[in-house]
Design an enzyme around this catalytic site. Structure first.
Site, PDB file in Angstrom:
ATOM      1  N   GLU A  31     -39.600  21.525 -44.376  1.00  0.00           N
ATOM      2  CA  GLU A  31     -40.480  22.002 -43.221  1.00  0.00           C
ATOM      3  C   GLU A  31     -40.859  20.699 -42.669  1.00  0.00           C
ATOM      4  O   GLU A  31     -41.401  19.745 -43.565  1.00  0.00           O
ATOM      5  CB  GLU A  31     -41.727  22.682 -43.789  1.00  0.00           C
ATOM      6  CG  GLU A  31     -42.148  24.020 -43.037  1.00  0.00           C
ATOM      7  CD  GLU A  31     -43.404  24.395 -43.981  1.00  0.00           C
ATOM      8  OE1 GLU A  31     -44.389  24.790 -43.271  1.00  0.00           O
ATOM      9  OE2 GLU A  31     -43.405  24.450 -45.135  1.00  0.00           O
ATOM     10  N   ARG A 256     -38.815  22.479 -60.645  1.00  0.00           N
ATOM     11  CA  ARG A 256     -39.489  21.347 -59.800  1.00  0.00           C
ATOM     12  C   ARG A 256     -39.615  20.071 -60.679  1.00  0.00           C
ATOM     13  O   ARG A 256     -39.638  20.189 -61.812  1.00  0.00           O
ATOM     14  CB  ARG A 256     -40.786  21.818 -59.008  1.00  0.00           C
ATOM     15  CG  ARG A 256     -40.817  22.655 -58.007  1.00  0.00           C
ATOM     16  CD  ARG A 256     -42.180  23.140 -57.566  1.00  0.00           C
ATOM     17  NE  ARG A 256     -42.701  22.247 -56.578  1.00  0.00           N
ATOM     18  CZ  ARG A 256     -42.760  22.254 -55.118  1.00  0.00           C
ATOM     19  NH1 ARG A 256     -42.178  23.362 -54.803  1.00  0.00           N
ATOM     20  NH2 ARG A 256     -43.229  21.533 -54.468  1.00  0.00           N
ATOM     21  N   LYS A 266     -47.096  17.634 -50.255  1.00  0.00           N
ATOM     22  CA  LYS A 266     -47.303  17.050 -48.751  1.00  0.00           C
ATOM     23  C   LYS A 266     -48.620  17.397 -48.291  1.00  0.00           C
ATOM     24  O   LYS A 266     -49.282  16.433 -47.630  1.00  0.00           O
ATOM     25  CB  LYS A 266     -46.383  17.873 -47.712  1.00  0.00           C
ATOM     26  CG  LYS A 266     -45.015  17.237 -47.705  1.00  0.00           C
ATOM     27  CD  LYS A 266     -43.895  17.912 -46.597  1.00  0.00           C
ATOM     28  CE  LYS A 266     -43.557  19.252 -47.281  1.00  0.00           C
ATOM     29  NZ  LYS A 266     -42.417  19.800 -46.336  1.00  0.00           N
TER      30      LYS A 266
HETATM   31  P1  ATP Z   1     -44.622  20.333 -50.803  1.00  0.00           P
HETATM   32  O1  ATP Z   1     -45.210  21.347 -51.813  1.00  0.00           O
HETATM   33  O2  ATP Z   1     -44.713  18.992 -50.909  1.00  0.00           O
HETATM   34  O3  ATP Z   1     -45.242  20.914 -49.376  1.00  0.00           O
HETATM   35  P2  ATP Z   1     -42.599  22.071 -49.908  1.00  0.00           P
HETATM   36  O4  ATP Z   1     -41.777  22.715 -51.049  1.00  0.00           O
HETATM   37  O5  ATP Z   1     -43.387  23.055 -49.371  1.00  0.00           O
HETATM   38  O6  ATP Z   1     -43.123  20.873 -50.715  1.00  0.00           O
HETATM   39  P3  ATP Z   1     -40.433  21.685 -48.230  1.00  0.00           P
HETATM   40  O7  ATP Z   1     -40.326  20.978 -46.971  1.00  0.00           O
HETATM   41  O8  ATP Z   1     -40.680  23.127 -47.997  1.00  0.00           O
HETATM   42  O9  ATP Z   1     -41.672  21.425 -48.811  1.00  0.00           O
HETATM   43  O10 ATP Z   1     -39.368  21.413 -48.980  1.00  0.00           O
HETATM   44  C1  ATP Z   1     -37.891  21.565 -48.715  1.00  0.00           C
HETATM   45  C2  ATP Z   1     -37.309  21.820 -50.150  1.00  0.00           C
HETATM   46  O11 ATP Z   1     -37.478  20.942 -50.978  1.00  0.00           O
HETATM   47  C3  ATP Z   1     -37.712  23.091 -50.804  1.00  0.00           C
HETATM   48  O12 ATP Z   1     -36.306  23.892 -51.076  1.00  0.00           O
HETATM   49  C4  ATP Z   1     -38.305  22.819 -51.928  1.00  0.00           C
HETATM   50  O13 ATP Z   1     -37.912  23.720 -52.917  1.00  0.00           O
HETATM   51  C5  ATP Z   1     -37.898  21.576 -52.324  1.00  0.00           C
HETATM   52  N1  ATP Z   1     -38.920  20.635 -53.168  1.00  0.00           N
HETATM   53  C6  ATP Z   1     -40.012  20.318 -52.784  1.00  0.00           C
HETATM   54  N2  ATP Z   1     -40.717  19.802 -53.636  1.00  0.00           N
HETATM   55  C7  ATP Z   1     -39.851  19.767 -54.788  1.00  0.00           C
HETATM   56  C8  ATP Z   1     -39.819  19.350 -56.091  1.00  0.00           C
HETATM   57  N3  ATP Z   1     -41.292  18.873 -56.542  1.00  0.00           N
HETATM   58  N4  ATP Z   1     -38.995  19.394 -57.022  1.00  0.00           N
HETATM   59  C9  ATP Z   1     -37.601  19.923 -56.533  1.00  0.00           C
HETATM   60  N5  ATP Z   1     -37.667  20.611 -55.453  1.00  0.00           N
HETATM   61  C10 ATP Z   1     -38.769  20.220 -54.461  1.00  0.00           C
HETATM   62 MG    MG Z   2     -41.784  24.861 -48.695  1.00  0.00          MG
END
Ligand code: ATP
Ligand code: MG
Length: 543
Positions: A31, A256, A266
């Protein structure tokens, strides 16, 4: 790297064997609402490596279905970080490019009697969903006719309703034990401006409806995501099936990655950037890829670290030691060795001729002669580290300089301290020493054993430098709210000197300052104001 097997590869291999796909296609779907962090690196490495291992490819797809939170500048930062990590997406795509098709597919659902316009408020919808132990209540609008739904959905699209007045819901099962299946909202009204589609749409698809369609449209074969989407998988499968997508992707979840003493969210990272608690997304203390790059982490170290954590079906928390070990492993061979003196103390070698200077040729890396060498100046006046001198040798373990004690200077001579000078406050400001001409490094002199080896910088050629040292951004007190755990004392600045050969060093050059650690030239470093960021200290046993 190819040799790492894991449960995802096992699934892919079975699918290939069963001739389910001709080619493996994955995607990384960020995102664009912040910069990537080390947790995202796990997803990126997993997505790209899983396809690459079988000759397939990976798309980068911006999940920009939420018009309010997103920003173009993040798009560029994300592309830059992925390339820096060493991966090239086959295509760079935007979920918003599929809004038309998503809309058409919603009509398919309505026509099949599988979606309806609900005019309850968001609160009412939330209150009637029930909970794990109680089935939800059906909406009074659930059994509208298909024609009525088609007309109302058209009205939603045409802006005839206000935000929140109605939504489109999938008609699945209000009694499902899986809350995600209780008639989830799939479209909502928002009059927000969208960076890509501008004012074209006032209805936006919800993530759980949009994401599977995006995957299916692109022909993604394996949609890899983190564990929190496990409960969404039945809905994912329902969407691609009921919208009659020709290609059916398969969602697979992995755990994760969390890092001790780091916050991989984020939202938190954006908050501390916006509050000015850090100097930006690329603050060297940040667990973002931009911050780690500025700190001096290499892409290879991060990839190797990710692979070394292993991929599993549970979330894992990894210590920073593993991250530090990975960067030491990489820099061990790559970083030039040099001398930098932090907190300098003047030493005058009283038996070395005044106004004389000699240059001692030394290799940049003992194991890599191909890195070349430089001439290290040596004269009557040098700086050593304050820490490397003490008046009286306290015990056998002390392997540095003291009065009456002889040490070796790296690349140069043995010196012995004889006397000290104090300032008016009683602080030692200068050490008077003598050197032994016979002991020059490389001369084979072995009649005496010095009391350890210390490093130095010749004063007239010394280049002033700033050294940054970092600690974790948050402290350990897990009972406090995150923002209160912020460690205000996590950036320490020290002054000192580096050897003359580093005069023209540029941002991103990396050195091992002997006995100190690995350092990276900061992005803001200038020739007249060199700035080095400590990446990691040496393992203490090497000090
Ligand atoms: P945040 O919690 O930091 O906002 P998010 O998952 O909402 O992270 P996205 O931009 O949606 O952020 O993430 C893109 C991809 O990265 C998603 O498929 C998510 O599952 C993966 N991802 C994010 N954080 C992790 C993590 N700590 N470990 C593994 N994969 C992750
Ligand atoms: Mg997300």
């Amino acid at each position: 790297m190819e040799n790492h097997s894991n449960f995802i590869k096992t699934i892919i291999e079975a699918d290939l064997q069963n001739k389910k796909h001709d080619e493996i296609i994955t995607r990384f779907p960020p995102e664009p609402n912040g910069h990537l962090h080390i947790g995202h690196a796990r997803a990126i490495v997993t997505d790209f490596e899983s396809a690459k291992a079988y000759g397939g490819y990976t798309n980068l797809r911006f999940d920009d279905t939420n018009p309010v939170k997103e920003d173009e500048s993040y798009v560029h930062a994300i592309i830059k970080d992925i390339r820096w990590l060493g991966y090239e997406p086959k295509q760079i795509l935007y979920a918003s490019d599929y809004f038309d098709e998503m809309y058409e597919r919603a009509i398919v659902l309505i026509k099949k009697g599988l979606a309806y316009v609900d005019q309850q408020s968001a609160d009412q919808i939330a209150q009637t969903r029930g909970d794990v132990n109680t089935p939800g209540d059906k909406s009074p609008y659930r059994d509208r006719s298909i024609d009525e739904n088609l007309k109302l959905f058209q009205d939603m699209k045409d802006g005839k309703f206000k935000e929140g007045e109605c939504v489109l819901r999938a008609k699945i099962d209000m009694e499902s034990p899986n809350m995600n299946m209780r008639d989830p909202v799939i479209y909502r009204i928002s009059f927000a401006y969208h960076h890509n589609t501008k004012d074209k749409w006032c209805i936006y698809p919800m993530y759980d409806y949009a994401h599977p369609l995006e995957d299916a449209i692109e022909g993604i074969t394996h949609s890899l995501c983190s564990l929190e989407f496990e409960d969404h998988r039945p809905l994912y499968d329902w969407v691609v099936r009921e919208t009659e997508m020709p290609k059916i992707p398969r969602q697979i979840e992995f755990g994760r990655l969390n890092i001790e003493n780091a916050v991989l969210s984020k939202r938190f990272l954006r908050a501390i950037v916006e509050d000015g608690k850090v100097i930006g997304w690329d603050d060297p203390r940040m667990p973002t890829l931009a911050g780690m790059r500025r700190r001096g982490y290499t892409a290879l170290a991060i990839r190797n670290f990710i692979l070394s954590t292993g991929l599993s079906k549970v979330n894992s928390t990894v210590s920073t030691d593993m991250l530090e070990a990975a960067v030491r492993d990489d820099l061990q061979d790559k970083a030039y060795r040099a001398m930098g003196v932090i907190n300098p103390l003047k030493v005058t070698i009283t038996n070395y001729p005044e106004n004389e200077i000699e240059y001692i040729e030394s290799e940049y890396h003992q194991d890599h002669p191909e890195y070349g060498s430089r001439n290290i100046p040596f004269s009557r006046h040098i700086f050593i580290e304050e820490e490397d001198f003490i008046l009286e040798k306290p015990n056998k373990k002390y392997k540095r300089l003291a009065l009456g004690i002889e040490v070796r200077l790296f690349h140069a001579y043995f010196i012995k301290a004889n006397e000290v000078k104090y300032d008016e406050n009683g602080k030692i400001v200068e050490v008077l020493a003598t050197y032994d001409k016979e002991t020059k490094s490389g001369s084979g002199f072995d009649e005496r054993k010095p009391n350890g080896t210390i490093h130095f910088v010749e004063t007239s050629h010394a280049i002033p430098a700033t050294f940054n040292f970092f600690e974790p951004l948050i402290n350990d007190d897990k009972n406090l709210p995150l923002l209160e755990r912020f460690n205000d004392d996590s950036w320490h600045v020290k002054k000192g000197y580096v050897e003359h050969a580093l005069k023209n060093t540029k941002p991103q050059d990396k050195y091992q300052f002997v006995r100190n650690g690995y350092f990276n030239v900061d992005d803001d470093s200038k020739q007249d104001n060199l700035v080095f960021n400590e990446i990691v200290p040496l393992k203490s046993s090497y000090k």
